[in-house]
Scaffold this motif. Structure first.
Motif, short mmCIF file in Angstrom:
data_model
loop_
_atom_site.label_atom_id
_atom_site.label_comp_id
_atom_site.label_asym_id
_atom_site.label_seq_id
_atom_site.Cartn_x
_atom_site.Cartn_y
_atom_site.Cartn_z
N GLY A 78 -14.05 -32.16 31.37
CA GLY A 78 -14.20 -30.78 31.15
C GLY A 78 -15.70 -30.55 30.67
O GLY A 78 -16.35 -31.29 31.02
N ASP A 79 -15.84 -29.86 29.64
CA ASP A 79 -17.11 -29.41 28.88
C ASP A 79 -17.15 -30.49 27.48
O ASP A 79 -17.90 -30.07 26.75
CB ASP A 79 -17.48 -28.21 28.76
CG ASP A 79 -16.36 -27.39 27.82
OD1 ASP A 79 -15.41 -27.85 27.53
OD2 ASP A 79 -16.55 -26.19 27.76
N GLY A 80 -16.27 -31.27 27.42
CA GLY A 80 -16.32 -31.98 26.14
C GLY A 80 -15.82 -33.47 26.19
O GLY A 80 -15.61 -34.11 27.28
N TRP A 81 -15.64 -34.09 24.91
CA TRP A 81 -15.40 -35.37 24.92
C TRP A 81 -14.22 -35.58 23.92
O TRP A 81 -13.86 -34.78 22.97
CB TRP A 81 -16.41 -36.50 24.44
CG TRP A 81 -17.66 -36.38 25.48
CD1 TRP A 81 -17.89 -37.24 26.15
CD2 TRP A 81 -18.63 -35.27 25.25
NE1 TRP A 81 -19.12 -37.20 26.86
CE2 TRP A 81 -19.49 -35.93 26.40
CE3 TRP A 81 -18.90 -34.24 24.78
CZ2 TRP A 81 -20.50 -35.16 26.81
CZ3 TRP A 81 -19.86 -33.66 24.98
CH2 TRP A 81 -20.84 -33.90 26.16
N SER A 82 -13.26 -36.68 24.04
CA SER A 82 -12.10 -36.96 23.02
C SER A 82 -12.15 -38.38 22.52
O SER A 82 -12.73 -39.19 23.59
CB SER A 82 -10.89 -36.50 23.71
OG SER A 82 -10.61 -37.44 24.98
N ALA A 83 -11.81 -38.81 21.37
CA ALA A 83 -11.73 -39.91 20.85
C ALA A 83 -10.55 -40.32 20.08
O ALA A 83 -10.25 -39.62 19.29
CB ALA A 83 -12.92 -40.03 19.74
N ARG A 84 -9.72 -41.13 20.78
CA ARG A 84 -8.64 -41.28 19.98
C ARG A 84 -8.49 -42.40 18.74
O ARG A 84 -9.63 -43.33 18.82
CB ARG A 84 -7.60 -42.33 21.17
CG ARG A 84 -7.34 -41.57 22.19
CD ARG A 84 -6.11 -42.07 23.21
NE ARG A 84 -5.83 -41.08 24.27
CZ ARG A 84 -4.98 -40.06 24.19
NH1 ARG A 84 -4.37 -39.79 23.07
NH2 ARG A 84 -4.74 -39.44 25.30
N ASP A 85 -7.69 -42.06 17.84
CA ASP A 85 -7.70 -43.15 16.57
C ASP A 85 -8.93 -43.16 15.96
O ASP A 85 -9.48 -44.00 15.55
CB ASP A 85 -7.36 -44.52 16.94
CG ASP A 85 -5.88 -44.55 17.52
OD1 ASP A 85 -4.98 -43.90 17.28
OD2 ASP A 85 -5.74 -45.45 18.40
N TRP A 86 -9.47 -42.00 15.74
CA TRP A 86 -10.56 -41.63 15.07
C TRP A 86 -10.57 -41.99 13.50
O TRP A 86 -9.51 -41.58 12.88
CB TRP A 86 -11.22 -40.08 15.02
CG TRP A 86 -12.23 -39.76 14.56
CD1 TRP A 86 -12.64 -39.31 12.98
CD2 TRP A 86 -13.72 -39.96 14.92
NE1 TRP A 86 -13.92 -39.03 12.96
CE2 TRP A 86 -14.83 -39.51 13.98
CE3 TRP A 86 -14.12 -40.24 16.27
CZ2 TRP A 86 -15.91 -39.58 14.29
CZ3 TRP A 86 -15.43 -40.25 16.60
CH2 TRP A 86 -16.23 -40.00 15.72
#
Length: 491
Positions: A78-86
């Motif tokens: 979409g219009d963003g990003w995600s990061a797992r286990d930050w």
């Protein structure tokens, strides 16, 4: 309790989902003037199973070389990003070509600037559920930065700020370049002035003297500025017919005011300007959205005349005449017969170019409320006093209000029902509101509105507010965001 909770949701739909506890997020920004590129990092102290980041809808097209300091992967969607286990203390790093963004915006505007001007929503990423951040900005020598962020103690070419998060569709403006910077201190707040160009010393002195008088006019509402820190960005645009050719107030990540000017004009030309006072008057009300545009623009248009009269920039007679002329134009611009209700006209204002009707119908509302308040209270309470009470309890820069919640709170603070009662009446009007003839208005009310002597001078003018105005200049359109660089959103 349910009623209070419901009102809270109406007033704070954005901030309610953000986390303010603990240390704020930390930005480190470094600007490269040669390439007009901003190098950015965002560090978070808290670990998260899944951490999301986003800007506004344009951010995915502007953010480059995005990476985590840990080297772990990012997922875009979409219009963003995600990061797992930050991880706690981990940072997100990226860069943005501000020159490319600014140049693309400038191509769609008739007003050009030498400075690099962008909306930070397009390149400054926020972490989900974070309400505030601290920022350190490193600048090259000789380069200045104008932002709506709250300044913190700084040294040398490193600037420090505190940023309160606002909805991504609230416009903000950041300018970077060789600008002259000054702070104008007034009771209640500071105007952080940056003048592009920069102008020559004589022009700079003239512009600062004018802005000083404008800020003095704003304090005549109730003795002090309504907000503690306000960005004022002054952009020279070359020879123009008027001293000030365009103005815009913004609310993204803090309150700002942008003025496009011809700095070569003389002091008298700037004295005649109304745009700066109009835009500064938007500080007295909260964000009201497109549905409340007639309230917001009506208040600013009303105050641009009242406050200039109180400050001596207009005589009271001239201020009444300006109102009379505006009402005549608003009446002429309102379709006869099957006109849309005023609230719908507010929603359609930019698409239908219905500025004149919307602005001046709103102005008629505030005048009617002011007169009724003063008449009912024996002159003790007017719109200015109600706004002062709202400022004392409720005027937060990051808070959005529905029009209904705003007028109901004003009524509660003033001990009346006039704001909401008139609002219900005006929002459904399909005609231009009735406005009284000047000679029917109580002299004490006229004096209270325009300040000492206002009643006598206005009465001597003998103007009928229902007569046809003589001025045809479209004053309400010159201060709109329509046609401005990056213009979007409502005040």
């Amino acid at each position: 309790m349910k009623r209070i909770a419901a009102l809270w949701c109406v007033v704070l739909p954005f901030a309610a989902g953000l986390v303010a506890a603990g240390e704020p997020a930390r930005y480190a920004l470094r600007y490269d003037a040669a390439t007009r590129t901003m190098h950015a990092s965002l560090c978070l102290d808290r670990a998260a199973t899944l951490q999301r980041f986003s800007g506004d809808a344009s951010a995915p097209g502007h953010v480059e070389d995005l990476a985590r300091s840990s080297g772990a992967p990012l997922q875009q969607g979409g219009d963003g990003w995600s990061a797992r286990d930050w991880r706690a203390g981990e940072c997100l790093r990226w860069r943005a070509d501000l020159g490319r963004i600014a140049d693309a915006n400038a191509r769609s505007s008739a007003l050009r600037a030498a400075e690099t001007i962008t909306d930070p929503g397009g390149w400054l990423l926020w972490a989900a559920n974070v309400a505030a951040a601290d920022a350190r900005v490193d600048l090259p020598a000789g380069i200045a930065l104008s932002t709506p962020w709250t300044p913190e103690p700084s040294a040398g070419t490193t600037r420090r700020y505190h940023i309160e998060r606002t909805p991504p569709d609230w416009l903000a403006r950041i300018a970077i370049g060789r600008m002259s910077e000054t702070t104008i201190q007034r009771p209640g707040g500071r105007l952080h002035v940056a003048i592009g160009g920069p102008p020559d010393p004589a022009q700079r002195r003239r512009l600062l003297a004018w802005l000083g008088r404008v800020s003095d006019a704003a304090t005549t509402a109730y003795g002090h500025l309504p907000l503690a820190d306000v960005q004022v960005l002054v952009i020279p645009v070359g020879a123009q017919r008027d001293a000030v050719v365009f103005g815009q107030s913004t609310r993204g990540e803090g309150n700002g005011l942008t003025l496009f000017v011809d700095p070569s004009r003389d002091a008298h030309a700037f004295e005649r300007d109304w745009i700066a006072v109009h835009e500064l008057s938007h500080l007295f009300h909260p964000h009201l959205g497109a549905r409340g545009a007639w309230l917001a623009e009506g208040l600013a248009t009303y105050l641009q005349n009242v406050l200039r009269a109180r400050a001596g920039l207009l005589t009271p007679a001239q201020a009444w005449a300006e109102l009379a002329d505006g009402f005549a134009r608003g009446r002429a611009a309102t379709p006869r017969g099957d006109a849309t209700p005023l609230e719908q006209a507010s929603l359609d204002m930019e698409r239908a170019h219905g500025y004149t009707r919307v602005y001046w119908s709103g102005t008629a509302y505030w005048l009617a409320v002011d007169l009724e308040l003063r008449r009912a209270s024996g002159g003790r309470i007017g719109v200015d006093e109600a706004l002062r009470r709202f400022d004392a309890c409720c005027l937060a820069p990051t808070r959005s209000w529905t029009p209904q919640a705003f007028v109901e709170r004003l009524d509660a603070l003033a001990g009346t029902d006039v704001f909401a009662r008139r609002w219900r009446e005006y929002r459904t009007l399909t005609r231009f509101p009735a406005t009284p003839a000047l000679d029917t208005v109580d002299a004490a009310a006229r004096a209270g509105i325009m300040g000492a002597g206002g009643g006598d001078e206005a009465e001597g003018e003998g103007r009928d507010w229902n007569t046809k105005g003589t001025k045809e200049r479209p004053i309400e359109r010159k201060s709109l965001k329509h046609g401005a660089p990056e213009g979007r959103g409502f005040r």
